[in-house]
Design an enzyme around this catalytic site. Structure first.
Site, mmCIF file in Angstrom:
data_model
loop_
_atom_site.group_PDB
_atom_site.id
_atom_site.type_symbol
_atom_site.label_atom_id
_atom_site.label_comp_id
_atom_site.label_asym_id
_atom_site.label_seq_id
_atom_site.Cartn_x
_atom_site.Cartn_y
_atom_site.Cartn_z
ATOM 1 N N ASN A 147 0.813 -1.217 0.000
ATOM 2 C CA ASN A 147 0.000 0.000 0.000
ATOM 3 C C ASN A 147 0.853 1.276 0.000
ATOM 4 O O ASN A 147 0.366 2.344 0.347
ATOM 5 C CB ASN A 147 -1.014 -0.010 1.156
ATOM 6 C CG ASN A 147 -0.350 -0.201 2.505
ATOM 7 O OD1 ASN A 147 0.869 -0.099 2.615
ATOM 8 N ND2 ASN A 147 -1.138 -0.474 3.534
ATOM 9 N N ARG A 285 3.249 7.533 11.400
ATOM 10 C CA ARG A 285 2.736 7.074 12.691
ATOM 11 C C ARG A 285 2.551 8.286 13.599
ATOM 12 O O ARG A 285 3.407 9.167 13.659
ATOM 13 C CB ARG A 285 3.687 6.074 13.360
ATOM 14 C CG ARG A 285 3.694 4.686 12.711
ATOM 15 C CD ARG A 285 2.353 3.959 12.852
ATOM 16 N NE ARG A 285 2.351 2.655 12.202
ATOM 17 C CZ ARG A 285 1.840 2.407 10.990
ATOM 18 N NH1 ARG A 285 1.314 3.382 10.282
ATOM 19 N NH2 ARG A 285 1.853 1.186 10.504
ATOM 20 N N GLN A 314 -5.360 3.690 18.298
ATOM 21 C CA GLN A 314 -6.392 3.574 17.271
ATOM 22 C C GLN A 314 -7.362 2.471 17.642
ATOM 23 O O GLN A 314 -6.903 1.356 17.884
ATOM 24 C CB GLN A 314 -5.753 3.287 15.908
ATOM 25 C CG GLN A 314 -5.028 4.508 15.371
ATOM 26 C CD GLN A 314 -4.473 4.324 13.957
ATOM 27 O OE1 GLN A 314 -3.894 5.229 13.404
ATOM 28 N NE2 GLN A 314 -4.627 3.175 13.366
ATOM 29 N N HIS A 333 -7.453 6.268 9.894
ATOM 30 C CA HIS A 333 -6.323 5.609 9.221
ATOM 31 C C HIS A 333 -6.813 4.847 7.981
ATOM 32 O O HIS A 333 -7.111 3.663 8.038
ATOM 33 C CB HIS A 333 -5.670 4.648 10.222
ATOM 34 C CG HIS A 333 -4.320 4.173 9.818
ATOM 35 N ND1 HIS A 333 -3.405 3.700 10.712
ATOM 36 C CD2 HIS A 333 -3.706 4.082 8.613
ATOM 37 C CE1 HIS A 333 -2.303 3.336 10.082
ATOM 38 N NE2 HIS A 333 -2.468 3.555 8.804
#
Ligand code: NDP
Length: 394
Positions: A147, A285, A314, A333
């Site tokens: 990704n 991050r 998260q 995210h």
């Protein structure tokens, strides 16, 4: 036979499967550096389907159950009564994702005596306590490059969203207004600005390549310098450290892994050294920046904008200050989990499982920890010095 425990984000509130906006996704030949795409023996899904949520199951159930393995999929990952904690004790393989991370802390690793493989369906394994995994002899692997371009596109979008003040303009339209002056009072062109990336790895370099046609002045800092011809082709200025980069640019986009050297790097001191009105984009991050220092810098005007796609923890609490701070263009995210990315990391997850379950070696580029030490991509990206992994809350 193995037990595989897979933690995925919840299904859409409107139900599963969703009504898809498009009928197909483009098929790619290879990654930009020549690395081959995931190559499992087969896949049991149609590329473009929602595979990353609980009902999507990364398209793994048929393949695993036909071979007699057990697959448990859950979104319930927090607290001692969570499905994740209850199922962990006799689990051989944990599959988790940075988007909805099942934090594999030292305590959880100690509570999982059979665990042999921690597989990240995506990129970034800082939610696994790598030191504890090394000590326990657990292999950690991720789907390198799956990704990276998805994230690079998102970072470019967030840079433009901030500089051009997209979000407030859009909000005026939704509110029924036609408030042009209100929309443009903080809007600028990116052209001519100094734009830098912290780390020029797969994602950072893809961001630089995508920004070059915008006629900006490009800068970077990475622990290793890029080849001279790349610097020349893209017109890059190399900086010897993050401090030099930060004070020389109008926009910085963060693309370094989270490890002790980058943990809380962007604090009040470093942000204070940046030009007034700088922008920070962070798709790497959240713990690379200091949460409250970002809020204060936006409130004081030191920063003109912050856009991030990553949070800690998260999911973040409903009252997380980044939800309501001024001049932000935050997303949950999502940058690395487009339907396009899901097809690649689901296939890569299956490739890793096929190798692991039949005793074949996992591709070196997918390895983070193996044989009691950092390995493959992990040996380049992470540090095992007893102080990591900050992403697990240590
Ligand atoms: P790469 O491993 O390709 O690149 C990381 C780069 O960071 C390497 O060039 C490395 O240098 C450099 N680096 C390491 N430490 C430092 C440091 N202290 N200062 C400056 N540079 C440093 O990773 P990717 O580009 O694929 O991914 C980068 C990060 O993006 C991941 O670690 C992950 O946290 C995040 N990510 C986020 C996603 C999302 O969905 N938002 C999805 C995918 C990744 P060298 O190896 O030369 O030492």
């Amino acid at each position: 036979m193995a037990k595989i425990l897979c933690v995925l984000y919840p299904d859409p509130v409107t139900g599963y499967p969703p009504a898809y906006a498009r009928d197909s996704i483009p098929s790619l030949g290879e990654y930009p550096d020549g690395q081959t795409l995931p190559s499992p023996s087969a896949v049991d899904f149609t590329p473009g389907e929602l595979l990353g949520s609980a009902s999507g199951e990364l398209g793994l159930r048929k393949f695993l159950e036909e071979q007699g393995h057990e697959l448990v999929v859950t979104s319930d990952k927090e607290g001692p009564d969570s499905v994740f904690d209850r199922e962990l004790a006799d689990t051989d393989v944990v599959i988790s994702q940075p988007f909805w991370p099942a934090y594999l802390t030292a305590e959880r690793i100690a509570a999982a005596p059979k665990l042999k493989l921690a597989l990240t369906a995506g990129i970034g394994s800082d939610h696994v306590d790598l030191d504890a995994a090394i000590k326990a002899g657990i292999t950690v692997a991720e789907v390198t490059f799956s990704n990276s371009i998805s994230v690079a596109e998102h970072a470019v979008m967030q840079i433009l969203a901030l500089v051009r003040s997209f979000v407030p303009s859009h909000e005026w339209v939704v509110k029924g207004g036609w408030n042009i002056a209100d929309s443009v009072e903080r809007a600028y062109d990116l052209e001519g600005m100094d734009v830098g990336v912290l780390a020029a790895g797969r994602i950072g370099q893809a961001v630089l390549r995508r920004l070059a046609p915008f006629d900006v002045r490009l800068h970077y800092f990475d622990t290793h310098r890029l080849p001279a011809e790349v610097e020349h082709d893209l017109g890059l200025t190399f900086h010897p450290d993050a401090q030099s980069l930060a004070r020389s640019v109008d926009v910085v986009s963060i693309h370094a892994p989270l490890h002790p050297q980058t943990y809380h790097l962007f604090d009040a001191g470093l942000i204070g050294s940046m030009r007034r009105g700088s922008y920070i984009v962070n798709t790497a991050r959240a713990e690379i920046v200091v949460r409250d220092d970002i809020v204060k810098a936006l409130e004081s005007g030191r920063l003109a904008g912050y856009a991030g796609d990553v949070w800690y923890p998260q999911p973040p609490a409903a009252d997380h200050p980044w939800r309501t701070m001024p001049h932000e263009a935050m997303t949950p995210h999502v940058s690395g989990t487009t339907l396009s990315a899901q097809a690649r990391y689901a296939a890569g997850t299956r490739e890793i499982l096929e190798d692991f379950l039949t005793g074949r070696p996992i591709r070196d580029t997918y390895l983070i920890v193996n044989g009691g030490e950092l390995a493959g991509t992990g040996a380049k990206s992470y540090t095992a010095d007893g102080s990591a992994s900050p992403g697990t809350g240590k």
